[in-house]
Design a protein around this motif. Structure first.
Motif, PDB file in Angstrom:
ATOM      1  N   HIS A   1       0.880  -1.164   0.000  1.00  0.00           N
ATOM      2  CA  HIS A   1       0.000   0.000   0.000  1.00  0.00           C
ATOM      3  C   HIS A   1       0.924   1.222   0.000  1.00  0.00           C
ATOM      4  N   PRO A   2       0.880   2.079  -1.022  1.00  0.00           N
ATOM      5  CA  PRO A   2       1.851   3.174  -1.130  1.00  0.00           C
ATOM      6  C   PRO A   2       1.731   4.230  -0.045  1.00  0.00           C
ATOM      7  N   GLN A   3       0.626   4.233   0.710  1.00  0.00           N
ATOM      8  CA  GLN A   3       0.423   5.223   1.757  1.00  0.00           C
ATOM      9  C   GLN A   3       0.597   4.639   3.165  1.00  0.00           C
ATOM     10  N   CYS A   4       0.944   3.369   3.266  1.00  0.00           N
ATOM     11  CA  CYS A   4       1.028   2.698   4.570  1.00  0.00           C
ATOM     12  C   CYS A   4       2.347   3.014   5.275  1.00  0.00           C
ATOM     13  N   PRO A   5       2.302   3.651   6.455  1.00  0.00           N
ATOM     14  CA  PRO A   5       3.550   3.986   7.149  1.00  0.00           C
ATOM     15  C   PRO A   5       4.311   2.748   7.620  1.00  0.00           C
ATOM     16  N   CYS A   6       3.591   1.663   7.906  1.00  0.00           N
ATOM     17  CA  CYS A   6       4.243   0.430   8.357  1.00  0.00           C
ATOM     18  C   CYS A   6       5.131  -0.172   7.269  1.00  0.00           C
ATOM     19  N   THR A   7       4.789   0.074   6.007  1.00  0.00           N
ATOM     20  CA  THR A   7       5.475  -0.575   4.888  1.00  0.00           C
ATOM     21  C   THR A   7       6.849   0.020   4.622  1.00  0.00           C
ATOM     22  N   ARG A   8       7.129   1.169   5.214  1.00  0.00           N
ATOM     23  CA  ARG A   8       8.476   1.736   5.089  1.00  0.00           C
ATOM     24  C   ARG A   8       9.517   0.719   5.557  1.00  0.00           C
TER      25      ARG A   8
ATOM     26  N   THR B   1       9.234 -23.389 -10.656  1.00  0.00           N
ATOM     27  CA  THR B   1       8.091 -24.091 -11.258  1.00  0.00           C
ATOM     28  C   THR B   1       6.765 -23.402 -10.931  1.00  0.00           C
ATOM     29  N   GLY B   2       6.808 -22.382 -10.076  1.00  0.00           N
ATOM     30  CA  GLY B   2       5.591 -21.678  -9.700  1.00  0.00           C
ATOM     31  C   GLY B   2       4.926 -22.185  -8.439  1.00  0.00           C
ATOM     32  N   ALA B   3       5.611 -23.035  -7.663  1.00  0.00           N
ATOM     33  CA  ALA B   3       5.054 -23.546  -6.413  1.00  0.00           C
ATOM     34  C   ALA B   3       5.414 -22.617  -5.256  1.00  0.00           C
ATOM     35  N   LEU B   4       4.437 -22.310  -4.413  1.00  0.00           N
ATOM     36  CA  LEU B   4       4.651 -21.405  -3.280  1.00  0.00           C
ATOM     37  C   LEU B   4       5.587 -22.036  -2.259  1.00  0.00           C
ATOM     38  N   GLN B   5       6.619 -21.284  -1.868  1.00  0.00           N
ATOM     39  CA  GLN B   5       7.597 -21.762  -0.905  1.00  0.00           C
ATOM     40  C   GLN B   5       7.520 -21.025   0.439  1.00  0.00           C
ATOM     41  N   PHE B   6       7.126 -19.762   0.379  1.00  0.00           N
ATOM     42  CA  PHE B   6       7.037 -18.950   1.604  1.00  0.00           C
ATOM     43  C   PHE B   6       5.944 -17.911   1.446  1.00  0.00           C
ATOM     44  N   ARG B   7       5.291 -17.581   2.579  1.00  0.00           N
ATOM     45  CA  ARG B   7       4.282 -16.525   2.599  1.00  0.00           C
ATOM     46  C   ARG B   7       4.377 -15.794   3.938  1.00  0.00           C
ATOM     47  N   GLY B   8       4.330 -14.479   3.904  1.00  0.00           N
ATOM     48  CA  GLY B   8       4.336 -13.732   5.159  1.00  0.00           C
ATOM     49  C   GLY B   8       5.111 -12.436   5.076  1.00  0.00           C
ATOM     50  N   GLY B   9       5.381 -11.866   6.236  1.00  0.00           N
ATOM     51  CA  GLY B   9       6.074 -10.591   6.303  1.00  0.00           C
ATOM     52  C   GLY B   9       7.558 -10.741   6.563  1.00  0.00           C
ATOM     53  N   ILE B  10       8.283  -9.629   6.401  1.00  0.00           N
ATOM     54  CA  ILE B  10       9.734  -9.648   6.626  1.00  0.00           C
ATOM     55  C   ILE B  10      10.138  -8.601   7.667  1.00  0.00           C
ATOM     56  N   THR B  11       9.181  -8.203   8.510  1.00  0.00           N
ATOM     57  CA  THR B  11       9.486  -7.373   9.675  1.00  0.00           C
ATOM     58  C   THR B  11       8.967  -8.089  10.910  1.00  0.00           C
ATOM     59  N   SER B  12       9.506  -7.728  12.076  1.00  0.00           N
ATOM     60  CA  SER B  12       9.111  -8.411  13.318  1.00  0.00           C
ATOM     61  C   SER B  12       7.910  -7.760  13.988  1.00  0.00           C
ATOM     62  N   SER B  13       7.553  -6.542  13.565  1.00  0.00           N
ATOM     63  CA  SER B  13       6.364  -5.861  14.064  1.00  0.00           C
ATOM     64  C   SER B  13       6.073  -4.695  13.132  1.00  0.00           C
ATOM     65  N   ARG B  14       5.018  -3.944  13.397  1.00  0.00           N
ATOM     66  CA  ARG B  14       4.659  -2.820  12.526  1.00  0.00           C
ATOM     67  C   ARG B  14       5.729  -1.733  12.572  1.00  0.00           C
ATOM     68  N   GLY B  15       6.246  -1.403  11.388  1.00  0.00           N
ATOM     69  CA  GLY B  15       7.197  -0.310  11.289  1.00  0.00           C
ATOM     70  C   GLY B  15       8.555  -0.577  11.896  1.00  0.00           C
ATOM     71  N   HIS B  16       8.859  -1.833  12.225  1.00  0.00           N
ATOM     72  CA  HIS B  16      10.124  -2.145  12.898  1.00  0.00           C
ATOM     73  C   HIS B  16      11.126  -2.766  11.928  1.00  0.00           C
ATOM     74  N   GLU B  17      12.273  -2.136  11.779  1.00  0.00           N
ATOM     75  CA  GLU B  17      13.347  -2.693  10.952  1.00  0.00           C
ATOM     76  C   GLU B  17      14.246  -3.567  11.809  1.00  0.00           C
ATOM     77  N   GLY B  18      14.849  -4.554  11.176  1.00  0.00           N
ATOM     78  CA  GLY B  18      15.741  -5.449  11.898  1.00  0.00           C
ATOM     79  C   GLY B  18      15.446  -6.903  11.575  1.00  0.00           C
ATOM     80  N   ASP B  19      16.159  -7.782  12.231  1.00  0.00           N
ATOM     81  CA  ASP B  19      16.033  -9.217  11.973  1.00  0.00           C
ATOM     82  C   ASP B  19      14.600  -9.685  12.188  1.00  0.00           C
TER      83      ASP B  19
ATOM     84  N   ARG C   1      -0.373   8.361   4.341  1.00  0.00           N
ATOM     85  CA  ARG C   1       0.989   8.283   4.824  1.00  0.00           C
ATOM     86  C   ARG C   1       1.294   9.436   5.770  1.00  0.00           C
ATOM     87  N   SER C   2       1.907   9.160   6.893  1.00  0.00           N
ATOM     88  CA  SER C   2       2.348  10.193   7.820  1.00  0.00           C
ATOM     89  C   SER C   2       3.865  10.205   7.853  1.00  0.00           C
ATOM     90  N   THR C   3       4.421  11.181   8.519  1.00  0.00           N
ATOM     91  CA  THR C   3       5.888  11.256   8.621  1.00  0.00           C
ATOM     92  C   THR C   3       6.390  10.434   9.788  1.00  0.00           C
TER      93      THR C   3
END
Length: 202
Positions: A61-68, A144-162, A197-199
């Motif tokens: 979502h281009p306006q979602c602050p969490c997606t940063r 081959t087009g088979a799904l291997q993984f589904r989900g997010g790559i952050t540990s919480s909303r707006g949180h960068e890191g492992d 989107r907010s700052t």
């Protein structure tokens, strides 16, 4: 104000502040909908399946602050795995919004990641084909087009890191065996045109 009144005020203030922090923590730790990801690469998608390597798709979502944070983590992921994966980021454009809807720093950040193709998902058609409902959701398909993984790559909303999600994708792309094939995804509803989107991070 007497000593007793001051104590009461301090206690009330502490309760209010504590409740505010608790609500913020609950919000940041609450994952979005996991949807029903397509088990096979959709036959009617506009995206071409690369049959020489795994394919990664992020819906955003281009306006979602969490997606940063999700886009920043995607950049780190690509830096680690390089051209082992073909990556796409699609920004959903709901009905009734103008052309400036997707013109955000999120779009520019995603477009700046080497090897990543960025595009507009008109009316969320691709999101529906892939079965995704939450911004920042990542799908990884094999050649081959088979799904291997589904989900997010952050540990919480707006949180960068492992995060579990990033570790599991890296394992799949480096011929290791991940402990699971999914992870919670943290972000806004892809189809909510009221998100602005907010700052500040959420």
């Amino acid at each position: 104000m007497g000593t007793r009144g001051l104590i009461v005020v301090c206690v009330v203030w502490a309760v209010v502040v504590g409740a505010g922090f608790a609500l913020l923590y609950i919000y940041k730790a609450r994952p979005g909908s996991s949807g029903t990801p397509a088990a096979q690469w959709p036959a009617d998608t506009r995206l071409a399946l690369d049959r020489t390597r795994p394919n990664l798709v992020m819906l955003a979502h281009p306006q979602c602050p969490c997606t940063r944070a999700s886009v920043a983590e995607l950049a780190r992921l690509i830096a680690r795995v390089g051209d082992r994966v073909r990556a796409h980021v699609l920004f959903v454009k709901p009905d009734g919004v103008d052309a400036s809807w997707q013109d955000t720093d999120l779009w520019r950040s995603a477009a700046a990641i080497p090897g990543v193709t960025v595009g507009v998902d008109e009316l969320g058609e691709e999101a529906r084909r892939f079965g995704i409902e939450t911004s920042g959701h990542v799908l990884l398909y094999d050649a081959t087009g088979a799904l291997q993984f589904r989900g997010g790559i952050t540990s919480s909303r707006g949180h960068e890191g492992d995060s579990f999600g990033q570790r599991r994708i890296v394992a799949l792309l480096t011929t290791q065996t991940p402990d699971r094939a999914d992870a919670p995804v943290f972000g806004c509803n892809l189809f909510d045109s009221n998100v602005r989107r907010s700052t500040e991070s959420p």
